[in-house]
Design a protein around this motif. Structure first.
Motif, PDB file in Angstrom:
ATOM      1  N   VAL A  68     -13.714   1.928  -7.244  1.00 39.34           N
ATOM      2  CA  VAL A  68     -15.033   2.116  -6.655  1.00 39.34           C
ATOM      3  C   VAL A  68     -15.044   3.412  -5.841  1.00 39.34           C
ATOM      4  CG1 VAL A  68     -14.493   0.785  -4.562  1.00 39.34           C
ATOM      5  CG2 VAL A  68     -16.853   0.994  -5.326  1.00 39.34           C
ATOM      6  N   ARG A  69     -16.119   4.158  -5.935  1.00 41.17           N
ATOM      7  CA  ARG A  69     -16.281   5.385  -5.152  1.00 41.17           C
ATOM      8  C   ARG A  69     -17.189   5.102  -3.964  1.00 41.17           C
ATOM      9  NH1 ARG A  69     -14.991  10.098  -8.100  1.00 41.17           N
ATOM     10  NH2 ARG A  69     -13.324   9.516  -9.553  1.00 41.17           N
ATOM     11  N   ILE A  70     -16.982   5.845  -2.885  1.00 33.54           N
ATOM     12  CA  ILE A  70     -17.848   5.755  -1.721  1.00 33.54           C
ATOM     13  C   ILE A  70     -18.473   7.128  -1.491  1.00 33.54           C
ATOM     14  CG2 ILE A  70     -16.548   3.869  -0.668  1.00 33.54           C
ATOM     15  CD1 ILE A  70     -15.146   5.863   1.106  1.00 33.54           C
ATOM     16  N   PRO A  71     -19.645   7.196  -0.865  1.00 31.50           N
ATOM     17  CA  PRO A  71     -20.250   8.505  -0.623  1.00 31.50           C
ATOM     18  C   PRO A  71     -19.335   9.368   0.246  1.00 31.50           C
ATOM     19  CG  PRO A  71     -21.855   6.751  -0.275  1.00 31.50           C
ATOM     20  CD  PRO A  71     -20.521   6.088  -0.426  1.00 31.50           C
ATOM     21  N   PRO A  72     -19.134  10.635  -0.078  1.00 28.90           N
ATOM     22  CA  PRO A  72     -18.318  11.503   0.767  1.00 28.90           C
ATOM     23  C   PRO A  72     -18.840  11.489   2.203  1.00 28.90           C
ATOM     24  CG  PRO A  72     -18.823  12.581  -1.302  1.00 28.90           C
ATOM     25  CD  PRO A  72     -19.661  11.334  -1.258  1.00 28.90           C
ATOM     26  N   GLY A  73     -17.926  11.405   3.155  1.00 29.01           N
ATOM     27  CA  GLY A  73     -18.346  11.376   4.552  1.00 29.01           C
ATOM     28  C   GLY A  73     -17.274  10.812   5.456  1.00 29.01           C
ATOM     29  N   ALA A  74     -17.659  10.508   6.698  1.00 32.27           N
ATOM     30  CA  ALA A  74     -16.746   9.938   7.690  1.00 32.27           C
ATOM     31  C   ALA A  74     -17.051   8.457   7.850  1.00 32.27           C
ATOM     32  CB  ALA A  74     -16.901  10.655   9.021  1.00 32.27           C
ATOM     33  N   TYR A  75     -16.004   7.658   7.994  1.00 29.08           N
ATOM     34  CA  TYR A  75     -16.162   6.208   8.041  1.00 29.08           C
ATOM     35  C   TYR A  75     -15.408   5.602   9.226  1.00 29.08           C
ATOM     36  CZ  TYR A  75     -18.176   6.708   3.447  1.00 29.08           C
ATOM     37  OH  TYR A  75     -18.998   7.083   2.405  1.00 29.08           O
ATOM     38  N   ARG A  76     -16.094   4.673   9.860  1.00 27.88           N
ATOM     39  CA  ARG A  76     -15.509   3.971  11.000  1.00 27.88           C
ATOM     40  C   ARG A  76     -14.454   2.975  10.522  1.00 27.88           C
ATOM     41  NH1 ARG A  76     -18.583   1.005  15.991  1.00 27.88           N
ATOM     42  NH2 ARG A  76     -17.041  -0.631  16.403  1.00 27.88           N
ATOM     43  N   VAL A  77     -13.343   2.919  11.251  1.00 29.98           N
ATOM     44  CA  VAL A  77     -12.282   1.952  10.971  1.00 29.98           C
ATOM     45  C   VAL A  77     -12.147   1.033  12.181  1.00 29.98           C
ATOM     46  CG1 VAL A  77      -9.832   1.622  10.483  1.00 29.98           C
ATOM     47  CG2 VAL A  77     -11.062   3.548   9.451  1.00 29.98           C
ATOM     48  N   ASP A  78     -12.281  -0.269  11.942  1.00 33.23           N
ATOM     49  CA  ASP A  78     -12.207  -1.286  13.002  1.00 33.23           C
ATOM     50  C   ASP A  78     -10.962  -2.139  12.831  1.00 33.23           C
ATOM     51  OD1 ASP A  78     -14.762  -0.546  13.960  1.00 33.23           O
ATOM     52  OD2 ASP A  78     -15.722  -1.844  12.476  1.00 33.23           O
ATOM     53  N   ALA A  79     -10.522  -2.718  13.945  1.00 33.78           N
ATOM     54  CA  ALA A  79      -9.400  -3.656  13.926  1.00 33.78           C
ATOM     55  C   ALA A  79      -9.827  -4.966  14.559  1.00 33.78           C
ATOM     56  CB  ALA A  79      -8.205  -3.094  14.679  1.00 33.78           C
ATOM     57  N   ALA A  80      -9.380  -6.061  13.979  1.00 33.91           N
ATOM     58  CA  ALA A  80      -9.590  -7.391  14.549  1.00 33.91           C
ATOM     59  C   ALA A  80      -8.269  -7.846  15.163  1.00 33.91           C
ATOM     60  CB  ALA A  80     -10.040  -8.379  13.473  1.00 33.91           C
ATOM     61  N   TRP A  81      -8.298  -8.090  16.462  1.00 31.42           N
ATOM     62  CA  TRP A  81      -7.091  -8.490  17.189  1.00 31.42           C
ATOM     63  C   TRP A  81      -7.119  -9.985  17.473  1.00 31.42           C
ATOM     64  CZ3 TRP A  81      -3.378  -4.814  18.596  1.00 31.42           C
ATOM     65  CH2 TRP A  81      -3.757  -3.475  18.448  1.00 31.42           C
ATOM     66  N   THR A  82      -5.987 -10.625  17.273  1.00 30.26           N
ATOM     67  CA  THR A  82      -5.860 -12.051  17.578  1.00 30.26           C
ATOM     68  C   THR A  82      -4.765 -12.273  18.613  1.00 30.26           C
ATOM     69  OG1 THR A  82      -4.264 -12.385  15.785  1.00 30.26           O
ATOM     70  CG2 THR A  82      -6.601 -12.781  15.282  1.00 30.26           C
ATOM     71  N   GLU A  83      -4.820 -13.442  19.238  1.00 32.38           N
ATOM     72  CA  GLU A  83      -3.747 -13.866  20.134  1.00 32.38           C
ATOM     73  C   GLU A  83      -3.416 -15.320  19.844  1.00 32.38           C
ATOM     74  OE1 GLU A  83      -4.582 -13.131  24.238  1.00 32.38           O
ATOM     75  OE2 GLU A  83      -4.626 -10.938  24.005  1.00 32.38           O
ATOM     76  N   ALA A  84      -2.132 -15.640  19.981  1.00 35.07           N
ATOM     77  CA  ALA A  84      -1.639 -17.012  19.847  1.00 35.07           C
ATOM     78  C   ALA A  84      -0.417 -17.107  20.756  1.00 35.07           C
ATOM     79  CB  ALA A  84      -1.269 -17.333  18.404  1.00 35.07           C
ATOM     80  N   PRO A  85      -0.603 -17.457  22.028  1.00 36.99           N
ATOM     81  CA  PRO A  85       0.481 -17.423  23.019  1.00 36.99           C
ATOM     82  C   PRO A  85       1.687 -18.275  22.610  1.00 36.99           C
ATOM     83  CG  PRO A  85      -1.647 -17.749  24.074  1.00 36.99           C
ATOM     84  CD  PRO A  85      -1.868 -17.930  22.597  1.00 36.99           C
TER      85      PRO A  85
END
Length: 233
Positions: A68-85
């Motif tokens: 799959v191609r995406i439009p040329p450009g800049a893209y946001r990258v997110d992270a999902a953080w979890t915790e399990a003490p």
């Protein structure tokens, strides 16, 4: 398409407060999403995205470029953080980990999750339950522009070579930018205006999951992190 259990995980992992399951070996401790945060933006000027480990052993090997191609450009990258003490030898730890990393292509609620096929994958040979993706024994994957891939991964090849030839005990560093408390690394190719960002991945096979809206538009590309989850909540 994603199996029901995988779909449930992908639908929940970027929702703070969601419980993804329980810690492996500890059925009383939930793995909970505690934060969803922007890590960086990466430039993909060619619109051709590689989702693969930056540690390819064969310098001449072809990286896993999505079909799959995406439009040329800049893209946001997110992270999902979890915790399990958890407790270890009398000391308490938060169990904070990156559960998944997401490249946002456009806004929109995901209605369907499907495996991201590579340009050279043979869909006719896939059977129900098969998975395709990239493999790594370093638990590290990356998003990067395909046309700039050799330059963007040069710091990793150089690091490996230096480690092979370094005096035992010598400190070898990588020419990368550390982000997210050291969980991510960034490489920039200013000549091409392209970037690469690394992320936590499952050791072995990791799938790039494509999230599509109800109209079929590509909304996001997600790779799960290396998680010690035993069951989904």
């Amino acid at each position: 398409m994603a199996a029901p259990q995988v779909r449930a995980y992908l639908d929940a992992v970027f929702k703070p407060g969601a419980r993804l399951g329980v810690r492996r070996g500890d059925p009383l401790t939930f793995v909970e999403v505690v934060e969803v945060a922007r890590v960086a933006s990466i430039r993909v000027p060619s619109g051709r995205l590689v989702v693969d480990t930056p540690w390819l052993e064969d310098e001449d090997g072809e990286p896993r470029q999505l079909a799959v191609r995406i439009p040329p450009g800049a893209y946001r990258v997110d992270a999902a953080w979890t915790e399990a003490p958890y407790e270890f030898m009398g000391e308490f730890f938060s169990g904070r980990e990156v559960a998944a990393t997401r490249l946002r292509v456009r806004e929109g609620t995901v209605a369907v999750w499907e495996m991201g096929l590579a340009a050279d994958d043979d869909i006719e040979r896939l059977r129900q339950g098969d998975k395709v993706g990239f493999t790594t024994d370093t638990s590290m994957g990356s998003f990067g522009d395909a046309t700039a891939w050799p330059t963007l991964t040069a710091p990793f090849r150089k690091f490996w070579e230096q480690c092979r030839t370094a005096t035992p005990g010598a400190l070898v560093s990588r020419d990368t930018e550390s982000l997210g408390g050291g969980e991510f690394e960034m490489v920039r190719d200013e000549a091409r205006g392209a970037d690469l960002i690394t992320f936590s991945a499952t050791e072995g096979l990791s799938v790039a999951w494509l999230g599509r809206t109800e109209t079929g538009e590509l909304s996001s590309i997600v790779v799960m992190g290396h998680m010690g989850i035993e069951t989904l909540a």
